[in-house]
Enzyme design. Structure first.
Site, mmCIF file in Angstrom:
data_model
loop_
_atom_site.group_PDB
_atom_site.id
_atom_site.type_symbol
_atom_site.label_atom_id
_atom_site.label_comp_id
_atom_site.label_asym_id
_atom_site.label_seq_id
_atom_site.Cartn_x
_atom_site.Cartn_y
_atom_site.Cartn_z
ATOM 1 N N ARG A 30 0.761 -1.076 -0.198
ATOM 2 C CA ARG A 30 0.034 -0.010 0.188
ATOM 3 C C ARG A 30 0.872 1.185 0.101
ATOM 4 O O ARG A 30 1.893 1.221 0.879
ATOM 5 C CB ARG A 30 -0.818 -0.067 1.353
ATOM 6 C CG ARG A 30 -1.969 -1.119 1.265
ATOM 7 C CD ARG A 30 -3.044 -1.112 2.166
ATOM 8 N NE ARG A 30 -3.570 -2.342 2.082
ATOM 9 C CZ ARG A 30 -4.646 -2.859 1.289
ATOM 10 N NH1 ARG A 30 -4.847 -2.096 0.368
ATOM 11 N NH2 ARG A 30 -5.169 -3.849 1.500
ATOM 12 N N ASP A 31 0.403 2.093 -0.788
ATOM 13 C CA ASP A 31 1.101 3.538 -0.863
ATOM 14 C C ASP A 31 0.985 4.295 0.546
ATOM 15 O O ASP A 31 -0.171 4.314 1.146
ATOM 16 C CB ASP A 31 0.462 4.238 -2.065
ATOM 17 C CG ASP A 31 1.340 5.716 -2.383
ATOM 18 O OD1 ASP A 31 2.059 5.570 -3.263
ATOM 19 O OD2 ASP A 31 1.464 6.430 -1.557
ATOM 20 N N ASN A 88 4.787 6.622 -13.422
ATOM 21 C CA ASN A 88 5.391 7.875 -13.824
ATOM 22 C C ASN A 88 6.933 7.652 -14.007
ATOM 23 O O ASN A 88 7.578 6.633 -13.883
ATOM 24 C CB ASN A 88 5.647 8.670 -12.538
ATOM 25 C CG ASN A 88 4.299 9.019 -11.945
ATOM 26 O OD1 ASN A 88 3.524 9.871 -12.788
ATOM 27 N ND2 ASN A 88 3.731 9.122 -10.675
ATOM 28 N N HIS A 101 7.548 1.449 -10.487
ATOM 29 C CA HIS A 101 6.436 1.090 -9.627
ATOM 30 C C HIS A 101 5.126 1.353 -10.418
ATOM 31 O O HIS A 101 5.070 2.437 -11.035
ATOM 32 C CB HIS A 101 6.389 1.483 -8.398
ATOM 33 C CG HIS A 101 6.525 3.075 -8.377
ATOM 34 N ND1 HIS A 101 7.768 3.599 -8.680
ATOM 35 C CD2 HIS A 101 5.623 4.137 -8.039
ATOM 36 C CE1 HIS A 101 7.776 4.782 -8.374
ATOM 37 N NE2 HIS A 101 6.453 5.384 -8.334
#
Ligand code: 5GP
Ligand code: ZN
Length: 115
Positions: A30-31, A88, A101
């Site tokens: 989880r971020d 990104n 990621h």
């Protein structure tokens, strides 16, 4: 593996993470600063700077990353409601962590990325 890389340190267990999937070659957690009710990061255990470097070096592993992302969306319960997968790459994207990621986000209407 990079000594200093944050996500390599998570892979090595040096920094704790809320892990939702662990495979031989991939990890999902989880971020720490979620931008949606579901916000999971899917990474390769091996260090690649970004998805472009991964795709060139190991296309099969890049495909596996996508499969894991879809599995995470399923296990998080957002597969039916919809979800977003984003990578990104580089400065203009705002990439903060230079270890590939995938962001798996869902659980609310996300708006269109193109505005
Ligand atoms: P980027 O901007 O590089 O695409 O995304 C990096 C993401 O990593 C951000 O969404 C940020 O919240 C997340 N992040 C940064 N440090 C940590 C950490 O130590 N643990 C976890 N679980 N996520 C982190
Ligand atoms: Zn790394």
């Amino acid at each position: 593996m990079s000594d200093e890389c944050l996500f390599c340190r998570i892979v090595r267990g040096e920094i704790p993470a809320d892990v939702v999937h662990e495979g031989e070659l991939t990890l999902a957690f989880r971020d720490i600063n979620p931008a949606a009710p579901t916000h999971v990061l899917v990474i390769t255990k091996q260090h690649y700077t970004d998805v472009a470097a991964l795709a060139v070096a190991d296309p099969e592993l890049a495909a596996q990353l996508l499969t894991v992302a879809a599995d995470v969306a399923e296990s998080e319960g957002v597969a039916r409601s919809g979800w977003r997968l984003s990578f990104n790459v580089g400065a203009d994207s705002g990439q903060l962590v230079p270890h590939v990621h995938a962001h798996v986000m869902g659980g609310r209407a996300l708006g269109h990325p193109a505005g």
